[in-house]
Design a protein around this motif. Structure first.
Motif, short mmCIF file in Angstrom:
data_model
loop_
_atom_site.label_atom_id
_atom_site.label_comp_id
_atom_site.label_asym_id
_atom_site.label_seq_id
_atom_site.Cartn_x
_atom_site.Cartn_y
_atom_site.Cartn_z
N ILE A 47 32.80 -14.83 -24.27
CA ILE A 47 32.01 -15.41 -25.35
C ILE A 47 32.14 -16.93 -25.48
N SER A 48 33.02 -17.54 -24.73
CA SER A 48 33.20 -18.99 -24.87
C SER A 48 33.42 -19.60 -23.49
N SER A 49 33.46 -20.93 -23.46
CA SER A 49 33.60 -21.63 -22.18
C SER A 49 34.29 -22.97 -22.41
N TRP A 50 34.71 -23.58 -21.32
CA TRP A 50 35.22 -24.96 -21.36
C TRP A 50 34.53 -25.75 -20.26
N ALA A 51 34.49 -27.06 -20.44
CA ALA A 51 33.92 -27.93 -19.41
C ALA A 51 34.62 -29.28 -19.44
N ALA A 52 34.82 -29.83 -18.26
CA ALA A 52 35.42 -31.16 -18.14
C ALA A 52 34.34 -32.24 -18.28
N GLY A 53 34.80 -33.45 -18.51
CA GLY A 53 33.92 -34.60 -18.61
C GLY A 53 34.71 -35.86 -18.34
N ILE A 54 34.11 -36.99 -18.59
CA ILE A 54 34.76 -38.28 -18.37
C ILE A 54 35.13 -38.88 -19.72
N GLY B 89 44.84 -43.34 -31.65
CA GLY B 89 44.18 -44.29 -32.54
C GLY B 89 43.37 -45.37 -31.87
N PHE B 90 42.80 -45.12 -30.70
CA PHE B 90 41.92 -46.10 -30.07
C PHE B 90 40.49 -45.54 -30.02
N ASP B 91 39.54 -46.38 -29.69
CA ASP B 91 38.13 -46.00 -29.70
C ASP B 91 37.76 -45.41 -28.35
N TRP B 92 37.54 -44.10 -28.33
CA TRP B 92 37.27 -43.41 -27.07
C TRP B 92 36.01 -42.57 -27.18
N GLY B 93 35.43 -42.29 -26.03
CA GLY B 93 34.27 -41.41 -25.96
C GLY B 93 34.46 -40.39 -24.85
N PHE B 94 33.53 -39.46 -24.77
CA PHE B 94 33.62 -38.40 -23.76
C PHE B 94 32.21 -38.11 -23.28
N ALA B 95 31.98 -38.28 -21.99
CA ALA B 95 30.63 -38.17 -21.43
C ALA B 95 30.57 -37.06 -20.39
N GLN B 96 29.34 -36.62 -20.12
CA GLN B 96 29.13 -35.68 -19.03
C GLN B 96 29.56 -36.30 -17.70
N ILE B 97 30.04 -35.47 -16.80
CA ILE B 97 30.30 -35.93 -15.44
C ILE B 97 28.96 -36.38 -14.83
N PRO B 98 28.92 -37.53 -14.18
CA PRO B 98 27.65 -37.99 -13.60
C PRO B 98 27.09 -37.00 -12.58
N ALA B 99 25.78 -37.02 -12.44
CA ALA B 99 25.11 -36.20 -11.43
C ALA B 99 25.38 -36.75 -10.04
N LEU B 100 25.33 -35.88 -9.04
CA LEU B 100 25.50 -36.32 -7.65
C LEU B 100 24.52 -37.43 -7.31
N ASP B 101 23.28 -37.26 -7.72
CA ASP B 101 22.25 -38.29 -7.54
C ASP B 101 21.09 -37.93 -8.47
N LYS B 102 20.00 -38.70 -8.37
CA LYS B 102 18.87 -38.48 -9.28
C LYS B 102 18.11 -37.20 -8.98
N ASN B 103 18.38 -36.58 -7.85
CA ASN B 103 17.70 -35.34 -7.48
C ASN B 103 18.46 -34.09 -7.93
N HIS B 104 19.61 -34.28 -8.55
CA HIS B 104 20.41 -33.15 -9.01
C HIS B 104 20.73 -33.29 -10.50
N GLU B 105 20.94 -32.14 -11.14
CA GLU B 105 21.26 -32.14 -12.56
C GLU B 105 22.73 -32.50 -12.79
N GLN B 106 23.01 -32.88 -14.03
CA GLN B 106 24.39 -33.18 -14.41
C GLN B 106 25.12 -31.88 -14.75
N TYR B 107 25.86 -31.39 -13.79
CA TYR B 107 26.73 -30.23 -14.01
C TYR B 107 28.13 -30.72 -14.38
N ALA B 108 28.93 -29.82 -14.91
CA ALA B 108 30.34 -30.09 -15.17
C ALA B 108 31.19 -29.16 -14.33
N GLN B 109 32.45 -29.53 -14.15
CA GLN B 109 33.40 -28.49 -13.77
C GLN B 109 33.72 -27.74 -15.05
#
Length: 416
Positions: A140-147, A280-300
């Motif tokens: 029922i749930s999942s996890w995914a990595a990012g940057i 206590g620092f300013d951080w963000g979390f983004a999707q792993i970049p796509a391989l290129d513009k012809n592929h979707e942004q997947y995660a591990q």
């Protein structure tokens, strides 16, 4: 959202120890007379599962649950196997990547295809516990990595977030490095080569390959299937934007360097968020970049382990077990799981995830755009240990991506 590097160890002493009766919720008292009792072997402990069992028994006073626990992963799998072959099978138990092939091959798990308690699951969760179009578990749930990224360090070179393609990511790394900032770190000492899986998921999707068929190929070729992704990933080392010394960097090491501002970006997951918040620092979390513009942004990423029902159940016991699984996808249960920190991927339910995780949750987890190589081949323990060893050599520069793929596939062939 729990991730573990798993090495299966079958220890007779540990298995024997787990045969000692554990604390039980539900059955076994005079008050249970006349009730239908089902047994449940979990790898979530009693503290975690008691609220679910208590609520279920309150809603279903004619059913009691006899609960037992074994810790993940190797001890749990050995304990379950001992009970199955000893004709003491639990009625409900855990199915996951390390044991699903054995459970399906030996006919231990009920086919749940089309059942009310699996129909709302995301397709990725179903695929995780499926074979030949049949569903054998409720995940029922999942996890995914990012940057994870340091917003202040990225702002120094004119970026608000991580770019959406790998070449653009490498351009960002170059600008950071030219500005005297160490761009990127990975915990290769823990075997955490996350980028290749994300690229491979997108490649397989683009080719229309059903990931549930990968284990049925003869021979299995995870190395060949991931080679294109590995070659692209290695550019971050070949171009000097990540240190080859990452072979000795653990998750704790990488996390410390990131929170201390020694590095701008770190590939990780939600399990590190509390540490980032406390720093206590300013951080963000983004999707792993796509391989290129012809592929979707997947995660591990990966679905969570699922609940399975013993295939030989029938009558009132089967009805009770199925009621329990219906309850586990009820609004009450999903809310409780979400409060416990799980990212729920059931249709019609929205987990209240932290702000930084929303992009990955919405665009990867809820859409099923994530992939973990070791989930979809037989002998995942062999694949994990072999990949960890080969990736060390790859990052050090001792072998090429082609050699990595050949070595992985040769080891997998010898394990068949």
């Amino acid at each position: 959202m729990k991730v573990k590097n798993i090495v299966r160890t079958v220890a007779a002493v540990a298995a024997g120890a787990m045969l000692i009766p554990l604390a039980a919720c539900g059955g076994g008292t005079a008050a249970d007379s006349g009730k239908t009792k089902i047994t449940f072997l979990s790898w979530d402990n009693e503290q975690t599962m008691s609220p679910f069992i208590e609520e279920f028994e309150k809603e279903n006073p004619d059913i009691s649950i006899d609960f037992s626990y074994a810790p993940p992963t190797a001890e749990y799998i050995q304990t379950l196997q001992t009970r199955l072959v000893g004709n003491q099978a639990p009625d409900v138990f855990i199915i996951t990547s390390e044991n699903k092939n054995d459970l399906i091959d030996n006919g231990y798990v009920l086919d749940m295809t089309g059942k009310s308690y699996t129909e709302k699951l995301s397709q990725a969760n179903k695929d995780f516990v499926s074979r030949d179009g049949k569903v054998y578990g409720q995940s029922i749930s999942s996890w995914a990595a990012g940057i994870a990224y340091n917003k202040e360090l990225l702002k120094q070179v004119g970026y608000d977030t991580v770019p959406s393609t790998w070449d653009e990511f490498l351009d960002l790394c170059k600008k950071l490095q030219d500005n005297g900032v160490s761009p990127y770190i990975e915990a290769i000492g823990d075997g955490a080569d996350r980028i290749p899986d994300s690229f491979t998921g997108a490649i397989l999707a683009d080719k229309g390959i059903d990931v549930t068929t990968l284990a049925s190929k003869d021979p299995q070729t995870p190395g060949a299937n991931e080679k294109e992704a590995v070659k692209a990933w290695m550019k971050v080392y070949d171009e000097g934007y990540a240190s080859r010394d990452n072979v000795g960097v653990s998750g704790d090491d990488a996390k410390t360097q990131f929170v201390n501002g020694q590095v701008a970006m770190y590939c990780t997951g939600a399990w590190d968020f509390s540490t980032f918040e406390q720093a206590g620092f300013d951080w963000g979390f983004a999707q792993i970049p796509a391989l290129d513009k012809n592929h979707e942004q997947y995660a591990q990423g990966s679905p969570s382990p699922g609940l399975a029902i013993y295939s030989k159940l029938d009558g009132d016991k089967l009805k009770a077990a199925e009621k329990f699984l219906d309850f586990m996808v009820s609004d009450w249960s999903l809310e409780q799981r979400s409060k416990n920190g799980d990212a729920i991927t059931v249709d019609g339910f929205e987990s209240d995830v932290t702000e930084q995780y929303k992009d990955v949750y919405e665009n990867n987890l809820k859409t099923g755009k994530y992939f973990l190589m070791t989930n979809f081949y037989s002998n995942p323990d062999v694949l994990i240990s072999t990949n960890n060893a080969e990736v060390q050599q790859l990052v050090q520069g001792s072998i090429t991506a082609d050699q990595w793929a050949e070595n992985i596939d040769a080891k997998m062939a010898s394990a068949q």
